[in-house]
Scaffold this active site. Structure first.
Site, PDB file in Angstrom:
ATOM      1  N   HIS A  36       0.610  -1.181  -0.047  1.00  0.00           N
ATOM      2  CA  HIS A  36       0.099  -0.040   0.064  1.00  0.00           C
ATOM      3  C   HIS A  36       1.098   1.294   0.014  1.00  0.00           C
ATOM      4  O   HIS A  36       0.439   2.209   0.612  1.00  0.00           O
ATOM      5  CB  HIS A  36      -0.872   0.158   1.263  1.00  0.00           C
ATOM      6  CG  HIS A  36      -2.021  -0.966   0.884  1.00  0.00           C
ATOM      7  ND1 HIS A  36      -3.252  -0.517   0.373  1.00  0.00           N
ATOM      8  CD2 HIS A  36      -2.509  -2.190   1.332  1.00  0.00           C
ATOM      9  CE1 HIS A  36      -4.248  -1.458   0.454  1.00  0.00           C
ATOM     10  NE2 HIS A  36      -3.784  -2.573   1.053  1.00  0.00           N
ATOM     11  N   GLY A 123      -8.297 -13.528  -6.593  1.00  0.00           N
ATOM     12  CA  GLY A 123      -8.348 -13.030  -5.113  1.00  0.00           C
ATOM     13  C   GLY A 123      -7.281 -13.308  -4.115  1.00  0.00           C
ATOM     14  O   GLY A 123      -7.468 -13.127  -3.172  1.00  0.00           O
ATOM     15  N   ALA A 124      -6.368 -14.044  -4.915  1.00  0.00           N
ATOM     16  CA  ALA A 124      -5.071 -14.330  -3.782  1.00  0.00           C
ATOM     17  C   ALA A 124      -4.257 -13.500  -3.641  1.00  0.00           C
ATOM     18  O   ALA A 124      -3.225 -13.655  -2.630  1.00  0.00           O
ATOM     19  CB  ALA A 124      -4.548 -15.811  -4.509  1.00  0.00           C
ATOM     20  N   GLY A 125      -4.151 -12.065  -4.279  1.00  0.00           N
ATOM     21  CA  GLY A 125      -3.265 -11.133  -4.066  1.00  0.00           C
ATOM     22  C   GLY A 125      -2.129 -11.129  -4.754  1.00  0.00           C
ATOM     23  O   GLY A 125      -1.178 -10.876  -4.626  1.00  0.00           O
ATOM     24  N   SER A 127      -2.291 -10.643  -8.220  1.00  0.00           N
ATOM     25  CA  SER A 127      -2.249  -9.636  -9.234  1.00  0.00           C
ATOM     26  C   SER A 127      -2.759 -10.294 -10.625  1.00  0.00           C
ATOM     27  O   SER A 127      -1.867 -10.141 -11.536  1.00  0.00           O
ATOM     28  CB  SER A 127      -0.964  -8.889  -9.337  1.00  0.00           C
ATOM     29  OG  SER A 127      -0.814  -8.037  -8.178  1.00  0.00           O
ATOM     30  N   SER A 128      -3.584 -11.088 -10.557  1.00  0.00           N
ATOM     31  CA  SER A 128      -4.298 -11.886 -11.808  1.00  0.00           C
ATOM     32  C   SER A 128      -4.846 -10.563 -12.760  1.00  0.00           C
ATOM     33  O   SER A 128      -4.726 -10.673 -13.973  1.00  0.00           O
ATOM     34  CB  SER A 128      -5.298 -12.708 -11.789  1.00  0.00           C
ATOM     35  OG  SER A 128      -6.408 -12.442 -10.549  1.00  0.00           O
ATOM     36  N   ASP A 173       1.989  -3.548  -9.526  1.00  0.00           N
ATOM     37  CA  ASP A 173       1.402  -5.049  -9.894  1.00  0.00           C
ATOM     38  C   ASP A 173       1.694  -4.826 -11.367  1.00  0.00           C
ATOM     39  O   ASP A 173       2.563  -5.708 -11.804  1.00  0.00           O
ATOM     40  CB  ASP A 173       0.066  -5.213  -9.403  1.00  0.00           C
ATOM     41  CG  ASP A 173      -0.126  -5.294  -8.260  1.00  0.00           C
ATOM     42  OD1 ASP A 173       0.583  -5.073  -7.415  1.00  0.00           O
ATOM     43  OD2 ASP A 173      -1.501  -5.175  -7.855  1.00  0.00           O
ATOM     44  N   TYR A 223     -10.390   0.040  -0.205  1.00  0.00           N
ATOM     45  CA  TYR A 223      -9.168   0.185  -0.698  1.00  0.00           C
ATOM     46  C   TYR A 223      -9.067   1.842  -1.277  1.00  0.00           C
ATOM     47  O   TYR A 223      -8.271   2.597  -1.133  1.00  0.00           O
ATOM     48  CB  TYR A 223      -8.715  -0.670  -2.067  1.00  0.00           C
ATOM     49  CG  TYR A 223      -7.665  -0.409  -2.689  1.00  0.00           C
ATOM     50  CD1 TYR A 223      -6.503  -1.430  -2.407  1.00  0.00           C
ATOM     51  CD2 TYR A 223      -7.320   0.452  -3.743  1.00  0.00           C
ATOM     52  CE1 TYR A 223      -5.098  -1.068  -3.151  1.00  0.00           C
ATOM     53  CE2 TYR A 223      -6.051   0.683  -4.321  1.00  0.00           C
ATOM     54  CZ  TYR A 223      -5.172  -0.328  -4.218  1.00  0.00           C
ATOM     55  OH  TYR A 223      -3.961  -0.037  -4.743  1.00  0.00           O
TER      56      TYR A 223
END
Length: 383
Positions: A36, A123-125, A127-128, A173, A223
């Site tokens: 962040h 949703g796994a973080g 960065s798909s 990302d 966010y």
């Protein structure tokens, strides 16, 4: 696994469109530390991974474009010069956004056919979304010889997410997905986009990802509120970003903030400093110091920035109570996704087994280990 995904998508494209496609693989990413802070012009420490999006693309023979999302078994058609964002369009708006942003740069593109699939858990973080954005812009750039630089492409991907998905993401990302190098982390200055490569050498330790299987949706989360607070605070102090604000200055105007807001801003200032300390720890091969910084980051994300969740906190607390784990934190935007853990190599399997059992007992569903290797970024697959 990566090659099997590429082969599957290529064969699907040939079967569907009877043409040989241009093949692109676009990497997901992990981030060692610096969470962040990319939208605050800070320093981050990401790497591209060997999981991501395989995309097949070729020019269309008619006046329609067809996009097929293999994983969702969904498709949509449009005319390239009449394309618009779709309300609740989901994955479609990532691609629409990229196409619109390419056109906004004055680049001419024709109708295309596309099939894509990924092996990054949604949703796994990992960065798909950035991987998908980079895949389509990279494919368009190659197919229509647009002569866009990598920097131009990642900025197009970022704008697509801002303007068509609704997430005011930073640049980390997209950058990591595009610029990643095999077996290297990137220390990225998010203000200048200058970076240094760090070869991976964790000695007797290994990075282990544990997916909480709690899925986040950043556009529906807080966010954007966090980012707005950061921008408002920088403006209050007449700074270009929180990167230029120090703790003493912030303390001097503490009464201008609620206690919660103050802690959030303080987290960002401290995290930017931690990323620089992590680079020194890696240079000095001080893995235990690096691990300590990971724990500090999670504490800040959970208690100050408030973007964690019960499941992620449980995974990190479990790691902290495990002697052979020297560092752990949630990774990504938050509210779900993965933890990243520094575990002694010989203890990796017992750690995965014990944390999985305890998580299942606590929450009634499984967490999942994800094996990744540091990989090159977005690239064309040569047949």
């Amino acid at each position: 696994m990566k090659q099997a995904l590429i082969n599957k998508i290529k064969n699907s494209f040939v079967s569907e469109f009877s043409k040989e496609p241009l093949m692109v693989f676009s990497s997901g990413r992990i981030n060692l530390i610096g969470e962040h802070v990319d939208y605050n012009d800070g320093f981050v420490f990401p790497a591209a991974i060997d999981k991501g999006i395989a995309l097949a693309i070729q020019k269309s023979n008619n006046d329609k474009s067809t996009i097929i999302a293999n994983d969702f078994e969904e498709s949509f058609q449009f005319e390239i010069d009449k394309i618009q964002a779709i309300d609740d369009g989901g994955w479609r708006n990532y691609l629409i956004g990229v196409i619109k942003e390419v056109q906004a740069k004055g680049k001419e593109i024709g109708n295309v056919n596309v099939i894509f699939s990924g092996n990054v858990p949604a949703g796994a973080g990992l960065s798909s979304s950035a991987a998908l954005e980079n895949a389509i812009v990279f494919g368009l750039n190659e197919l229509f010889q647009l002569q866009l630089t990598k920097k131009e492409m990642i900025l197009i991907s970022q704008k697509a997410e801002h303007n068509y998905v609704g997430v005011k993401c930073g640049i980390m990302d997209q950058f990591a997905s595009m610029y990643g190098e095999k077996n290297h982390f990137l220390l990225l200055d998010c203000r200048t986009l200058e970076y240094e490569t760090y070869p991976i050498d964790l000695e007797n330790y290994e990075l282990v990802l544990i997916n909480s299987n709690v899925q986040h949706n950043l556009s529906e989360s807080t966010y954007n509120e966090r980012r707005a607070l950061c921008e408002q605070t920088a403006e209050m102090f007449q700074k270009s970003s929180l990167r230029d604000l120090d703790k003493k200055e912030l303390w001097g105007r503490r009464s201008d903030f609620t206690n919660e807001e103050y802690k959030m801003v303080l987290y960002v200032i401290e995290e930017i400093e931690r990323a620089k300390l992590a680079a020194k720890a890696i240079e000095n091969r001080d893995i235990k110091k690096l691990g300590m910084l990971l724990y500090e980051t999670h504490d800040g994300l959970s208690k100050q920035y408030k973007v964690s969740c019960e499941e992620l906190d449980f995974l990190v607390d479990f790691a902290k109570d495990t002697r052979k784990v020297v560092g752990s934190r949630m990774m990504g935007g938050g509210f779900g996704g993965c933890t990243i853990n520094l575990v002694e190599k010989e203890f990796v399997e017992p750690f995965i087994e014990s944390v999985s059992d305890s998580f299942q007992e606590k929450f009634g569903f499984e967490c999942t280990p994800i094996n990744v290797k540091l990989s090159r970024g977005t690239h064309i697959i040569k047949s």
